[in-house]
Design an enzyme around this catalytic site. Structure first.
Site, PDB file in Angstrom:
ATOM      1  N   GLY A   1       0.862  -1.205   0.044  1.00  0.00           N
ATOM      2  CA  GLY A   1       0.038  -0.093   0.048  1.00  0.00           C
ATOM      3  C   GLY A   1       0.747   1.174  -0.079  1.00  0.00           C
ATOM      4  N   CYS A   2       0.870   1.770   1.122  1.00  0.00           N
ATOM      5  CA  CYS A   2       1.479   3.109   1.170  1.00  0.00           C
ATOM      6  C   CYS A   2       3.048   3.161   0.926  1.00  0.00           C
ATOM      7  CB  CYS A   2       1.499   3.631   2.722  1.00  0.00           C
ATOM      8  SG  CYS A   2      -0.431   4.100   3.221  1.00  0.00           S
ATOM      9  N   VAL A   3       3.815   2.003   1.134  1.00  0.00           N
ATOM     10  CA  VAL A   3       5.146   1.858   1.022  1.00  0.00           C
ATOM     11  C   VAL A   3       5.535   1.859  -0.641  1.00  0.00           C
ATOM     12  CG1 VAL A   3       7.123   0.135   0.727  1.00  0.00           C
ATOM     13  CG2 VAL A   3       6.081   0.716   3.019  1.00  0.00           C
TER      14      VAL A   3
END
Length: 207
Positions: free
Chosen positions: A148-150
């Site tokens: 996701g955010c990585v």
């Protein structure tokens, strides 16, 4: 043997001369067993993040943190909140303090904490300007979640002209397969995926 994604993939970006460590969203919601985004085994990734942060500080390199935060009433959550309703745990008036950075991690005085509402640490934030202004050319990425955010942050780092180095052991996801598959795809197209030991060695030396 050719790269698993074909000969046109998996080139190397390498390190520049001015790295910064960016810790993505490693907050209590992921690290604690009753958190809304609880990871199966957050301990190893937390420890790896702490090692990276310590190495960056010792080497005199910047450390930047990100967290997700929404206003009371979630007016700034947009469609992301509709897609992932559990993000409501990051509202300023939500119970549980799930958006606090997870111990033993802790920003030091002067280390920026970038507040975001969407997956990428760069979308709608001052992160790129902050890094460019201090001469950073390489972003050493750790945190959650890998898929996701990585992933979103690494992809946008490349788009903003930084060399993303995603540290394998310092990221985590809700299953080992998601973690491994996304690291493989990031390494093929958007970032260099590196081991913790190599990142620590690089952060311990000045160019």
């Amino acid at each position: 043997m050719s790269a698993p994604h074909g000969p046109g993939f998996s080139g190397r970006l390498g390190w520049g001369t001015h790295p910064a460590v960016v810790v993505i969203d490693f907050v209590r919601a992921y690290a604690e067993p009753d958190g809304p985004f609880a990871l199966p085994e957050p301990g190893p990734a937390l420890a790896a993040c702490a090692e990276l942060v310590d190495a960056a500080r010792a080497g005199g390199y910047p450390v930047v943190w990100t967290v997700v935060r929404y206003t009371p009433g979630l007016a700034d959550g947009g469609l992301f909140l509709r897609k992932v309703p559990a993000l409501g745990a990051f509202a300023e008036d939500a119970d549980g303090d799930w958006g606090e950075i997870a111990p033993p991690l802790k920003p030091a005085p002067g280390e920026p904490v970038v507040v975001k509402q969407y997956a990428s640490a760069f979308f709608g934030t001052s992160l790129a300007a902050t890094l460019h202004a201090t001469g950073v050319d390489t972003v050493v990425i750790a945190g959650v979640s890998t898929s996701g955010c990585v992933r979103a942050s690494a992809t946008d780092a490349l788009s903003h002209g930084f060399r993303p180095q995603v540290v394998r052991q310092a990221c985590a996801d809700r299953t080992p397969a998601l973690h491994a598959n996304n690291l493989a795809d990031l390494d093929a197209k958007y970032a260099d995926v590196v081991d913790l030991s190599a990142a620590l060695t690089r952060l311990s030396t000045r160019p």
